[in-house]
Design a protein around this motif. Structure first.
Motif, PDB file in Angstrom:
ATOM      1  N   GLN A  51     -10.433 -60.332 -50.489  1.00 53.00           N
ATOM      2  CA  GLN A  51     -10.592 -59.880 -49.324  1.00 53.00           C
ATOM      3  C   GLN A  51     -11.726 -58.827 -48.863  1.00 53.00           C
ATOM      4  O   GLN A  51     -12.440 -58.689 -48.123  1.00 53.00           O
ATOM      5  N   PHE A  54     -14.974 -60.629 -49.077  1.00 56.89           N
ATOM      6  CA  PHE A  54     -15.437 -61.153 -47.702  1.00 56.89           C
ATOM      7  C   PHE A  54     -15.779 -60.260 -46.576  1.00 56.89           C
ATOM      8  O   PHE A  54     -16.504 -60.243 -45.932  1.00 56.89           O
ATOM      9  N   VAL A  59     -17.915 -61.752 -43.777  1.00 59.45           N
ATOM     10  CA  VAL A  59     -17.485 -63.065 -43.388  1.00 59.45           C
ATOM     11  C   VAL A  59     -16.084 -63.188 -42.803  1.00 59.45           C
ATOM     12  O   VAL A  59     -15.227 -62.345 -43.578  1.00 59.45           O
ATOM     13  N   LYS A  66     -10.018 -63.127 -39.225  1.00 55.95           N
ATOM     14  CA  LYS A  66      -9.352 -62.197 -40.100  1.00 55.95           C
ATOM     15  C   LYS A  66      -8.112 -62.137 -40.340  1.00 55.95           C
ATOM     16  O   LYS A  66      -7.307 -62.221 -41.430  1.00 55.95           O
ATOM     17  N   LEU A  70      -8.170 -64.708 -43.564  1.00 57.38           N
ATOM     18  CA  LEU A  70      -8.251 -63.915 -44.522  1.00 57.38           C
ATOM     19  C   LEU A  70      -7.332 -63.221 -44.873  1.00 57.38           C
ATOM     20  O   LEU A  70      -7.021 -62.894 -46.074  1.00 57.38           O
TER      21      LEU A  70
END
Length: 228
Positions: A51, A54, A59, A66, A70
């Motif tokens: 995480q 990213f 990203v 998200k 994510l």
């Protein structure tokens, strides 16, 4: 330090005890449950690293991606993966409520370490809200995942692979909604998340009752053969 650790760990152990003691028929040895708790705890570090990577690269940082990919997608997938390959095929996983116990223990292992790190960084003042929302939500996602894992294991006449995938998709969807509420309504999240949590508790308690009822259909038959 001791106060923070105690405040961070207490909700996880309290919720674990609650769902463990809800098993009305065949409680698993606590040593096995604790082992799955540790497995969940160890998941925090690789997930946090992914995480962070990213986030650093910018990203999947939109609220929707998200929340659902994510955060919810990563966390629930790894919990599901550990459950599927470390617990599902074991002999001690026998009943539908076993799935709930193991699902909750993996989720609360993750939530407890996450809570420790959060309170160390932000202070013990947030311990109550953390217990009420993030830690509890992880436990409830674990109930739902575990229920479907148990259903897939015990319902031999149904499509078990479909149910096992449901054990992943349903928690990801609910977890994603939880995080999206926090992302999209940052100033008023409390008014939206509170009814969401009430509904989530209602769903989880219903799954607990259904799992115990499924066990009740089997256990008395097995016990009757020992009666005089």
């Amino acid at each position: 330090m001791f106060t923070i650790l105690s405040a961070a760990m207490a909700p996880g152990f309290a919720l674990m005890s609650f769902f463990y003691l809800k098993d009305r028929f065949d409680s698993k040895p606590f040593s096995i449950v604790f082992r799955t708790f540790i497995m969940g705890a160890l998941l925090v570090f690789p997930i946090m690293f992914i995480q962070y990577a990213f986030e650093t690269e910018g990203v999947l940082q939109y609220p929707l991606t998200k929340s659902f990919l994510l955060s919810a997608g990563l966390e629930e997938f790894f919990k599901w993966f550990i459950f599927l390959y470390a617990v599902y095929k074991q002999d001690h996983f026998e009943g539908r409520y076993d799935g709930i116990v193991y699902g909750v223990s993996i989720s609360l292992g993750f939530a407890t370490v996450e809570n420790i790190l959060y309170l160390l960084a932000n202070g013990v003042e947030l311990a109550f809200l953390r217990a009420l929302y993030p830690v509890s939500s992880h436990a409830l996602f674990g109930v739902i995942m575990g229920y479907y894992m148990g259903k897939g294991k015990t319902d031999i006449h149904k499509k078990s692979m479909y149910i096992i995938w449901l054990a992943l998709v349903t928690p990801v969807f609910l977890h994603g909604l939880y995080d999206y509420i926090l992302e999209a309504w940052k100033s008023t999240w409390l008014y939206t998340l509170t009814p969401f949590m009430i509904i989530l508790w209602m769903i989880a308690i219903r799954k607990v009752k259904q799992a115990n009822m499924a066990s009740a259909d089997i256990i008395p038959i097995e016990q009757n053969k020992w009666k005089a």
